[in-house]
Scaffold this motif. Structure first.
Motif, PDB file in Angstrom:
ATOM      1  N   PRO A 365      13.939 -63.717  29.198  1.00  0.00           N
ATOM      2  CA  PRO A 365      13.156 -62.628  29.805  1.00  0.00           C
ATOM      3  C   PRO A 365      12.261 -63.102  30.941  1.00  0.00           C
ATOM      4  O   PRO A 365      11.831 -64.266  30.982  1.00  0.00           O
ATOM      5  CB  PRO A 365      12.327 -62.113  28.626  1.00  0.00           C
ATOM      6  CG  PRO A 365      12.195 -63.294  27.720  1.00  0.00           C
ATOM      7  CD  PRO A 365      13.466 -64.070  27.856  1.00  0.00           C
ATOM      8  N   VAL A 463       9.033 -58.993  22.639  1.00  0.00           N
ATOM      9  CA  VAL A 463      10.407 -58.903  23.142  1.00  0.00           C
ATOM     10  C   VAL A 463      11.146 -60.147  22.678  1.00  0.00           C
ATOM     11  O   VAL A 463      10.538 -61.202  22.457  1.00  0.00           O
ATOM     12  CB  VAL A 463      10.455 -58.784  24.679  1.00  0.00           C
ATOM     13  CG1 VAL A 463       9.822 -57.500  25.144  1.00  0.00           C
ATOM     14  CG2 VAL A 463       9.786 -59.977  25.345  1.00  0.00           C
ATOM     15  N   ALA A 468      15.875 -60.088  30.169  1.00  0.00           N
ATOM     16  CA  ALA A 468      15.301 -58.758  30.382  1.00  0.00           C
ATOM     17  C   ALA A 468      14.212 -58.871  31.436  1.00  0.00           C
ATOM     18  O   ALA A 468      13.563 -59.914  31.569  1.00  0.00           O
ATOM     19  CB  ALA A 468      14.732 -58.186  29.088  1.00  0.00           C
ATOM     20  N   VAL A 470      10.692 -57.466  32.126  1.00  0.00           N
ATOM     21  CA  VAL A 470       9.593 -56.792  31.430  1.00  0.00           C
ATOM     22  C   VAL A 470       8.525 -56.472  32.466  1.00  0.00           C
ATOM     23  O   VAL A 470       7.857 -57.373  32.987  1.00  0.00           O
ATOM     24  CB  VAL A 470       9.019 -57.675  30.308  1.00  0.00           C
ATOM     25  CG1 VAL A 470       7.899 -56.940  29.592  1.00  0.00           C
ATOM     26  CG2 VAL A 470      10.111 -58.083  29.327  1.00  0.00           C
ATOM     27  N   ALA A 480       6.846 -62.924  24.295  1.00  0.00           N
ATOM     28  CA  ALA A 480       8.283 -63.169  24.322  1.00  0.00           C
ATOM     29  C   ALA A 480       8.608 -64.367  23.448  1.00  0.00           C
ATOM     30  O   ALA A 480       7.889 -65.371  23.444  1.00  0.00           O
ATOM     31  CB  ALA A 480       8.756 -63.416  25.749  1.00  0.00           C
ATOM     32  N   TYR A 484       8.199 -66.548  28.433  1.00  0.00           N
ATOM     33  CA  TYR A 484       8.949 -65.998  29.567  1.00  0.00           C
ATOM     34  C   TYR A 484       9.491 -67.130  30.436  1.00  0.00           C
ATOM     35  O   TYR A 484       8.801 -68.124  30.689  1.00  0.00           O
ATOM     36  CB  TYR A 484       8.057 -65.080  30.404  1.00  0.00           C
ATOM     37  CG  TYR A 484       7.723 -63.786  29.710  1.00  0.00           C
ATOM     38  CD1 TYR A 484       8.628 -62.733  29.689  1.00  0.00           C
ATOM     39  CD2 TYR A 484       6.507 -63.609  29.059  1.00  0.00           C
ATOM     40  CE1 TYR A 484       8.332 -61.535  29.048  1.00  0.00           C
ATOM     41  CE2 TYR A 484       6.190 -62.422  28.419  1.00  0.00           C
ATOM     42  CZ  TYR A 484       7.112 -61.390  28.414  1.00  0.00           C
ATOM     43  OH  TYR A 484       6.814 -60.216  27.772  1.00  0.00           O
TER      44      TYR A 484
END
Length: 658
Positions: A365, A463, A468, A470, A480, A484
């Motif tokens: 992400p 998440v 993804a 975000v 995350a 991330y």
């Protein structure tokens, strides 16, 4: 005849003139039930009715034999007002020129009879037993911060820069490393037979702390205290704090007053968050209440955060708070992204940040932080760029989606036939992009990649580790799994334009908290920002930025270098209060008072004063409020009412906002 005992009662009333202890005779039938700390009902002669209050102390009979009214009733046998809680409320109220009952109203929940009966009928809460595995874990978490464990044991005041990283619990839940740090401090305090109070800004932070403490302290010793609880649950939690066994309290700003047994630690996470500032009278910040509590009760006081507020840095510079640093410095990889040659200067996402996001999406992400929620939070005239306003109330217009009819942010009316007041144009232009519009644009730029919006209307806590985008507003960033793989910080230049003395501090805090969610070594792109705030983020020297801010504010006499009080009310009332203040505190110079200047409902003046003069300034302003309240009471029948001269005082306002 034996003289009856005298009950000293604090009346639960917002009227400033009632902020003192009143003496009441204790009738024989209430002699056993009337003990310090219980709720009582007492007659109030001036109002001609019975009011609620707290029995603070039992006094000696008056030698002069004054006739006293009697207690009307003892509401409950539970001693909800402990001596330490009353002392703290009194100190905080006096410092802020407010009423102790206003503070107690925030702390002591409304009585819930069923919850109280269940607590009284239940078995005593056993002393918590922290096992050896939890103690070993806590020692391991605290060991990189040399001196922090001993500071907790010895009851010191410390400031800690939390590690900017995320961690994964055994059950796979992702939490911030700061949560493990505070949880370890709480475990250490509880293992020594003392209570810990952990104060956080919101429910997202509270959930992380609860997850970090789950399984490491007994369930009976973990107490949640926040406004999201039902009334019975919150009252039951408050009763658990009163038990004579230590516990760990996790809550929002009012939890700093938690009347726990044997307090050994009070820790504040991210004290720069405005949610820790109390909006209700008397407006005591959780940081100031924690400092006063540490003076009264002892125990350790820990300020932790990814950034350092100027308020805490001032205390560090004075030696009142000791700085504790990690043995190994860890910082995110921050890149200051700007548009390159050949790129459009208006490009919202420069090519370097765009390429970083594209590469990171192959692994997991990517977080994109934006300034505001919604689709188009700000609309302007397409011809003259004048901000679009509602014709009915003057509020700003916004668009919920592309092509939608503009809507007023204040009154909610649709502006179907909008026309510019400056140039008569009927065309609108989107002047900003909110979270939803940014998600829409990035979704088109990265086809096939799922896009998640996280803001106030779309709350997202976690998440997973799959790719993804975000898009989150500041403060709403979800955690995350594994961190991330890239973080893109947009709208930084727009954030810095806010009319706020502390906007640099706030931006640095927003960006630092987002950067701390990145995986180790992941790039963090700050887009379109330069200057001291950007350099502080890039070099991860937030404490140095706070020191520089203090140095810049000192010659200008701006908070927190000095304290500031606001005085609002009618012109006559404000001028009378300022006149009394100058007589009571003669060392105030000619530049101490700014104003009064006209406001919508009267005038406002600001008073700047040194910390040493704080007690006398607060006492003088409080006396003015009481005097004004007494003089503004309803006149006797038959006498025409005069103009009501209202007066409102707020001490320690964070900004010089006239």
């Amino acid at each position: 005849m034996t003289a009856r005992r005298v009950a000293r009662v604090l009346i639960d009333s917002p009227l400033p003139q009632l902020d003192r202890l009143f003496d009441y005779a204790i009738p024989d039938e209430l002699a056993d039930a009337a003990v310090p700390g219980v709720r009582v009902r007492v007659p109030l002669r001036t109002a001609g009715r019975v009011v609620d209050g707290y029995l603070v102390a039992i006094g000696e009979p008056d030698a002069a034999g004054r006739p006293l009214s009697e207690l009307d009733a003892v509401v409950s046998p539970v001693r909800v007002l402990t001596p330490s809680l009353y002392s703290l409320a009194r100190r905080c109220a006096d410092r802020a020129a407010g009423s102790a009952s206003d503070i107690l109203r925030l702390v002591i929940p409304k009585r819930m009879v069923r919850a109280e009966k269940a607590w009284l009928a239940g078995t005593p809460t056993p002393a918590p037993d922290v096992d050896g595995e939890a103690r070993t874990w806590a020692d391991g978490v605290l060991s990189p911060f040399g001196g922090l464990a001993s500071a907790i044991d010895e009851g010191e005041r410390v400031a800690v820069d939390a590690p900017p990283a995320t961690a994964q619990l055994p059950d796979g839940t992702a939490v911030g490393s700061w949560a493990l740090l505070l949880a370890a401090a709480a475990v250490r305090a509880l293992a020594s037979g003392r209570s810990a109070v952990l104060v956080v800004p919101d429910h997202r932070d509270r959930a992380q702390l609860e997850a970090a403490l789950d399984g490491r302290v007994p369930a009976t010793a973990l107490v949640r205290d926040d406004s999201r609880q039902s009334s019975p649950a919150r009252y039951a939690a408050f009763l658990r704090m009163l038990a004579p066994t230590p516990c760990v309290v996790i809550g929002n700003r009012s939890a700093v007053y938690a009347p726990v047994h044997a307090p050994g630690l009070v820790a504040l996470w991210d004290d720069g968050d405005p949610l820790l500032g109390e909006p209700l009278s008397p407006g005591v910040h959780a940081r100031d209440a924690a400092l006063l509590r540490q003076e009264l009760d002892g125990g350790a006081l820990v300020f932790a955060g990814h950034t350092r507020t100027t308020d805490v840095e001032r205390l560090v510079a004075l030696g009142w708070v000791r700085e504790v640093v990690a043995s190994r410095r860890v910082s995110p990889r921050v890149i200051l992204s700007a548009t390159r040659e050949g790129e459009s200067r208006g490009a919202r996402v420069p090519s370097a940040a765009f390429a970083a996001a594209r590469g990171a999406l192959a692994e997991g992400p990517v977080l994109v932080q934006v300034a505001r929620p919604g689709y188009a939070p700000v609309l302007v005239c397409a011809e003259c760029r004048t901000p679009a306003r509602c014709a009915h109330c003057g509020g700003p217009l916004h668009a919920a989606r592309h092509g939608a009819v503009p809507t007023c942010s204040w009154c909610g009316r649709a502006a179907t036939n909008w026309g510019c007041q400056e140039c008569s144009s009927s065309r609108l232009r989107m002047a900003s992009s909110g979270s939803e519009r940014t998600a829409d644009e990035l979704g088109r730029a990265f086809p096939g990649v799922r896009v998640i919006v996280a803001d106030g209307e779309h709350p997202v806590m976690h998440v997973d580790g799959r790719p993804a985008l975000v898009v989150a507003t500041r403060g709403a960033e979800p955690l995350a799994a594994g961190g991330y793989r890239a973080v893109i910080l947009l709208d930084g230049d727009r954030m810095l334009l806010a009319d706020d003395l502390r906007i640099g501090e706030s931006c640095l805090r927003w960006w630092s908290n987002a950067a701390a969610l990145a995986a180790p070594g992941a790039p963090v792109h700050l887009v379109g920002v330069a200057g001291p705030v950007a350099r502080a983020l890039a070099t991860w020297t937030q404490a140095a930025y706070a020191r520089a801010e203090l140095a810049d504010r000192a010659p200008l006499r701006m908070p927190p270098v000095v304290r500031v009080a606001s005085v609002d009310g009618s012109r006559a009332a404000v001028e009378a209060a300022l006149s009394s203040l100058k007589a009571d505190v003669p060392e105030l110079d000619a530049e101490a008072v700014l104003g009064p200047v006209p406001r919508d409902d009267g005038v406002r003046a600001l008073v700047r004063f040194e910390y040493a003069a704080g007690p006398r300034v607060a006492e003088s302003l409080r006396a003015a409020v009481v005097a004004q309240a007494i003089s503004s009471r309803r006149p006797p029948k038959g006498r025409p009412p005069g103009a009501r001269n209202t007066l409102k005082v707020r001490v320690d306002v964070p900004d010089l906002d006239l």
